[in-house]
Write a protein that holds these residues in place. Structure first.
Motif, PDB file in Angstrom:
ATOM      1  N   GLN A  34     -14.788  38.919  37.924  1.00 55.29           N
ATOM      2  CA  GLN A  34     -13.730  38.412  38.649  1.00 55.29           C
ATOM      3  C   GLN A  34     -13.111  39.353  39.519  1.00 55.29           C
ATOM      4  OE1 GLN A  34     -14.631  38.020  35.586  1.00 55.29           O
ATOM      5  NE2 GLN A  34     -14.540  35.905  35.050  1.00 55.29           N
ATOM      6  N   TRP A  37     -15.021  40.000  42.674  1.00 59.16           N
ATOM      7  CA  TRP A  37     -14.640  38.865  43.577  1.00 59.16           C
ATOM      8  C   TRP A  37     -13.418  39.010  44.165  1.00 59.16           C
ATOM      9  CZ3 TRP A  37     -16.406  34.737  39.462  1.00 59.16           C
ATOM     10  CH2 TRP A  37     -17.601  34.732  39.210  1.00 59.16           C
ATOM     11  N   LEU A 145      -7.964  35.404  40.106  1.00 59.30           N
ATOM     12  CA  LEU A 145      -8.811  36.315  39.649  1.00 59.30           C
ATOM     13  C   LEU A 145      -8.427  37.368  38.851  1.00 59.30           C
ATOM     14  CD1 LEU A 145     -11.322  36.099  42.774  1.00 59.30           C
ATOM     15  CD2 LEU A 145     -11.686  35.066  40.374  1.00 59.30           C
TER      16      LEU A 145
END
Length: 162
Positions: A34, A37, A145
């Motif tokens: 996460q 990303w 995220l």
């Protein structure tokens, strides 16, 4: 003491560099997907900042040929892009303060972008709308995220960079 003998307590700079590199490599492996990303979205946000400024310059009232507008657009786009890139690096290094700064900036971007869409000062062009959608998606994606459990746990542990 013989000048040719090494002091056992001294650590060579190569040894320190190796330890630092190993610590950073271990830290990078522990970084959850996460967070990675979110970093990639921030890199996309940096690129989008430059593209947005160039499109603003291209559609300027004084005309796209005005070099002072191009310089201003590129400088502002560069500042925003640099901010995205520095914060992405700090987030990847596990610096909790960077997560908070990114979150505040993402909320600010969402509020200003949505208010511009709802109450436009000038009618948005198709290019404006085309660039606004990824801007909103990047901001929402980064916010989500950065605050899911794996990311929160990652930022709670101490990073090797302090």
């Amino acid at each position: 003491m013989d000048s040719g003998m090494k002091d056992d307590r001294a650590v060579s700079s190569d040894g320190v560099d190796a330890i630092v590199a190993q610590t950073r490599a271990e830290w990078a492996r522990r970084r959850p997907a996460q967070v990675r990303w979110a970093q990639w979205l921030m890199y996309a946000g940096a690129a989008l900042a430059v593209v947005r400024q160039v499109t603003i310059w291209a559609g300027a009232e004084r005309g796209p040929g005005d070099p002072s507008l191009l310089v201003g657009a590129l400088l502002w786009g560069g500042v925003v892009a640099a901010l995205w890139l520095v914060l992405a690096g700090c987030v990847g290094a596990g610096m909790s303060w960077a997560r908070w700064v990114v979150s505040v900036l993402a909320v600010f971007t969402l509020v200003t972008t949505l208010s511009w869409l709802i109450w436009p000062v000038v009618a948005p062009t198709a290019t404006d709308l085309l660039l606004t959608v990824p801007e909103i998606l990047i901001s929402v994606g980064v916010l989500v995220l950065m605050w899911v459990r794996p990311a929160r746990d990652f930022f709670r542990t101490e990073s090797p960079t302090g």
